[in-house]
Design an enzyme around this catalytic site. Structure first.
Site, PDB file in Angstrom:
ATOM      1  N   LYS A  35     -30.249 -31.773  22.743  1.00  0.00           N
ATOM      2  CA  LYS A  35     -30.378 -31.806  21.286  1.00  0.00           C
ATOM      3  C   LYS A  35     -31.459 -30.821  20.857  1.00  0.00           C
ATOM      4  CE  LYS A  35     -32.468 -35.235  18.993  1.00  0.00           C
ATOM      5  NZ  LYS A  35     -33.381 -34.479  18.133  1.00  0.00           N
ATOM      6  N   ASP A  77     -29.682 -31.087  15.607  1.00  0.00           N
ATOM      7  CA  ASP A  77     -30.222 -32.208  14.823  1.00  0.00           C
ATOM      8  C   ASP A  77     -30.828 -31.659  13.538  1.00  0.00           C
ATOM      9  OD1 ASP A  77     -31.299 -34.551  13.919  1.00  0.00           O
ATOM     10  OD2 ASP A  77     -32.623 -34.883  15.644  1.00  0.00           O
ATOM     11  N   LYS A 134     -30.165 -32.892  10.498  1.00  0.00           N
ATOM     12  CA  LYS A 134     -30.239 -33.960   9.478  1.00  0.00           C
ATOM     13  C   LYS A 134     -29.914 -33.384   8.117  1.00  0.00           C
ATOM     14  CE  LYS A 134     -33.459 -36.706  12.099  1.00  0.00           C
ATOM     15  NZ  LYS A 134     -33.956 -35.564  12.934  1.00  0.00           N
ATOM     16  N   PRO A 161     -22.362 -30.512  -0.891  1.00  0.00           N
ATOM     17  CA  PRO A 161     -21.334 -30.069   0.064  1.00  0.00           C
ATOM     18  C   PRO A 161     -21.373 -28.569   0.332  1.00  0.00           C
ATOM     19  CG  PRO A 161     -20.404 -31.682  -1.435  1.00  0.00           C
ATOM     20  CD  PRO A 161     -21.796 -31.407  -1.934  1.00  0.00           C
ATOM     21  N   VAL A 183     -36.369 -43.919  22.449  1.00  0.00           N
ATOM     22  CA  VAL A 183     -36.732 -44.443  23.779  1.00  0.00           C
ATOM     23  C   VAL A 183     -37.951 -43.677  24.298  1.00  0.00           C
ATOM     24  CG1 VAL A 183     -35.998 -44.462  26.214  1.00  0.00           C
ATOM     25  CG2 VAL A 183     -34.446 -45.290  24.438  1.00  0.00           C
ATOM     26  N   GLY A 184     -38.906 -44.386  24.877  1.00  0.00           N
ATOM     27  CA  GLY A 184     -40.078 -43.727  25.473  1.00  0.00           C
ATOM     28  C   GLY A 184     -41.220 -43.626  24.475  1.00  0.00           C
ATOM     29  N   GLY A 232     -33.161 -50.327  28.925  1.00  0.00           N
ATOM     30  CA  GLY A 232     -32.340 -51.503  29.198  1.00  0.00           C
ATOM     31  C   GLY A 232     -31.963 -52.238  27.921  1.00  0.00           C
TER      32      GLY A 232
HETATM   33  O1  NUP Z   1     -33.975 -41.799  13.702  1.00  0.00           O
HETATM   34  C1  NUP Z   1     -34.208 -40.800  14.359  1.00  0.00           C
HETATM   35  N1  NUP Z   1     -35.294 -40.791  15.178  1.00  0.00           N
HETATM   36  C2  NUP Z   1     -35.610 -39.702  15.963  1.00  0.00           C
HETATM   37  O2  NUP Z   1     -36.605 -39.761  16.703  1.00  0.00           O
HETATM   38  C3  NUP Z   1     -33.367 -39.679  14.324  1.00  0.00           C
HETATM   39  C4  NUP Z   1     -33.655 -38.576  15.135  1.00  0.00           C
HETATM   40  N2  NUP Z   1     -32.821 -37.538  15.132  1.00  0.00           N
HETATM   41  N3  NUP Z   1     -34.790 -38.590  15.926  1.00  0.00           N
HETATM   42  C5  NUP Z   1     -35.089 -37.394  16.761  1.00  0.00           C
HETATM   43  O3  NUP Z   1     -35.007 -37.765  18.140  1.00  0.00           O
HETATM   44  C6  NUP Z   1     -36.483 -36.825  16.570  1.00  0.00           C
HETATM   45  O4  NUP Z   1     -36.515 -35.887  15.511  1.00  0.00           O
HETATM   46  C7  NUP Z   1     -36.732 -36.175  17.926  1.00  0.00           C
HETATM   47  O5  NUP Z   1     -36.065 -34.936  17.992  1.00  0.00           O
HETATM   48  C8  NUP Z   1     -36.049 -37.139  18.894  1.00  0.00           C
HETATM   49  C9  NUP Z   1     -36.950 -38.196  19.488  1.00  0.00           C
HETATM   50  O6  NUP Z   1     -37.958 -37.601  20.248  1.00  0.00           O
HETATM   51  P1  NUP Z   1     -39.084 -38.445  21.053  1.00  0.00           P
HETATM   52  O7  NUP Z   1     -39.655 -39.440  20.101  1.00  0.00           O
HETATM   53  O8  NUP Z   1     -38.374 -39.084  22.219  1.00  0.00           O
HETATM   54  O9  NUP Z   1     -40.061 -37.391  21.467  1.00  0.00           O
END
Ligand code: NUP
Length: 211
Positions: free
Chosen positions: A31, A59, A61, A66, A166-167, A174
């Site tokens: 991503k 990503d 967002k 449109p 995550v992280g 899990g």
């Molecule tokens: O709700 C969202 N939360 C989020 O963290 C939507 C996202 N697209 N992200 C993206 O996921 C955020 O911009 C980053 O690129 C990634 C999470 O990264 P990290 O928190 O694991 O470093």
């Protein structure tokens, strides 16, 4: 097949390519977000694909009218992006403009604490929008597994649930997989670690154990 997506939020082209090369064995997709696109330009998308053979998710967002969504998305799909993440709250016409050009992922609920203020109250409407438009997938918060279960339970079966958080943000592999996530997105826990390959491998093994 892996269900791990690397959020490659670094600025530098060389560093991005190196981390992608080192971790590719454990990933489903890479991503790219604004930090990398601003730091290295759109050309990083075909380079990452060539280097790893993996799909790329942009990503962005997207949250515009449109026509503007279309102008942006067409260039990003043309550059080789396989998926684009778009906001749903701007309405179905804006999302459709992206979906007409390529595979789309709609944000239905974000992972950060502030998402509770404005996004969470409209999640039901965004789930309805996703069910109506049937995009590739939706974004749901790995930081709130109970919300992932809720979103999964309301969503048409074919639509994938993709979960960032995550992280570094506190989400657990899990819990979020048990809640029904199809893919997990991990950024800092991999790219900012001392050994990105080893960190990706460990998370990949954990995902495999829970799948
Ligand atoms: O709700 C969202 N939360 C989020 O963290 C939507 C996202 N697209 N992200 C993206 O996921 C955020 O911009 C980053 O690129 C990634 C999470 O990264 P990290 O928190 O694991 O470093």
């Amino acid at each position: 097949m892996s269900s791990l997506i690397l959020a490659l939020d670094v600025y530098e082209r060389e560093r991005a390519l190196e981390i992608a090369r080192e971790t590719a064995d454990y990933l489903w997709a890479i991503k790219v977000n604004w930090p990398l696109l601003i730091g290295s330009g759109l050309g990083i998308i075909p380079e990452l694909k060539e280097e790893t053979g993996l799909p790329v998710i942009a990503d962005l967002k997207l949250a515009d009218i449109p026509n503007t969504n279309r102008l942006i998305a067409s260039k990003v799909f043309e550059a080789g992006s396989d998926y684009i993440i778009a906001h749903g709250f701007v309405g179905s016409d804006s999302v459709r403009a992206v979906m007409e050009l390529g595979k789309t992922i709609i944000v239905v609920e974000m992972s950060h604490p502030g998402a509770r203020e404005f996004i969470q109250p409209v999640t039901d409407g965004l789930i309805e929008l996703a069910n109506q438009l049937e995009p590739f997938g939706v974004i749901a918060p790995a930081t709130r597994p109970e919300r992932v279960s809720y979103i999964r339970s309301k969503l048409k079966p074919g639509i994938k649930v993709i979960t960032p958080g995550v992280g570094a943000q506190g989400g657990k592999v899990g819990e979020v997989l048990k809640a029904g996530a199809d893919y997990i997105i991990v950024g800092r826990s991999i790219y900012a670690s001392d050994n990105p390959r080893e960190s990706a491998r460990r998370i990949y093994e954990e995902v495999k154990a829970w799948s």
